[in-house]
Design a protein around this motif. Sequence first.
Motif: not given
Ligand code: ADP
Length: 279
Positions: A85-86, A89, A118, A122, A271, A279
């Motif tokens: 997790f970054d 970002a 939104n 993540g 990913i 979504n």
């Molecule tokens: P949400 O549930 O808020 O719609 P997700 O957790 O499904 O978002 O994130 C969308 C994609 O981006 C996933 O594959 C997730 O692993 C990746 N992702 C989102 N934020 C980060 C982050 N900060 N660092 C690494 N990967 C992320």
Amino acid sequence: MTVSARNDSPAPPQVLLTHHLRQLKLPTFLREYDKVAAEAAREGLDHPRYLLRLAELELIDRERRMVERRIRAAHFPAVKSFDTFDFTAIPSLNKPLVLELARCEYAVARENIIALGNSGTGKTHASLAFGLAACQRGFSVIFITAAALVHQLMEARDERRLLKLQAQLTTVKLLIIDELGYVPLSQTGAELLFEIFSQRHERGSTIVNSNLPFEEWTTVFGSQRLTGALLDRLTHHVHILELNGESYRLKQSAARRKRGQRPSDEAAKPIDGEIDPAN
Ligand code: ADP
Ligand code: MG
């Protein structure tokens, strides 16, 4: 008639030992005792130390097997951790709080976590990471979307097994409810979901992910009274995580476009092997 009277040779001790260790459910003892015996001979270990080494190996393996079992039972759509997790970002997210929560004290104290933000910021990733950490620390976990949970509750009610499902959902140490807010619930659905929050209150931890700020939760639950009562329980002991920012997915595909990759090279691929709910 005894065995020796029939003149059969007695079973070698290894055969009986194999049987007994299986019966005692000590697979690591069984797999390792010969190898560790050779080690013990080489290192001049006495019997207690030999047995101690085997017992330690069995304990380590047993713990690993239990974590794997908890992960399977949680039904995660993908296994993700904070290692990938970054935090840079998503500057709106309180990193020290997240890392503190990943130590699972909130689960011991039966507190809740609500992640708001939104789409693509993540929330699912973070809650999967909390779920994984909880499995590793010995908590039982169930991960489910709000829509699937309501569907399961309605189905269980129609099939007269609602009490059993409610008992299961009340006793699990950590219930993760993803994607609350994308689909408005029927009145029955909202009431059944409310009952789960109510039954879990101070009994276990709940993580809720939502794309909607609290003010808009009435659009999901229909009634203002029900939403108020639900928020009252859910936010009694709660840690709120704000994930507001650009969608990580969009940012990644924009970066890929900039590098000149065709979207079909990677963007179409989930990913981390994620099963990506629309979504
Ligand atoms: P949400 O549930 O808020 O719609 P997700 O957790 O499904 O978002 O994130 C969308 C994609 O981006 C996933 O594959 C997730 O692993 C990746 N992702 C989102 N934020 C980060 C982050 N900060 N660092 C690494 N990967 C992320
Ligand atoms: Mg999500």
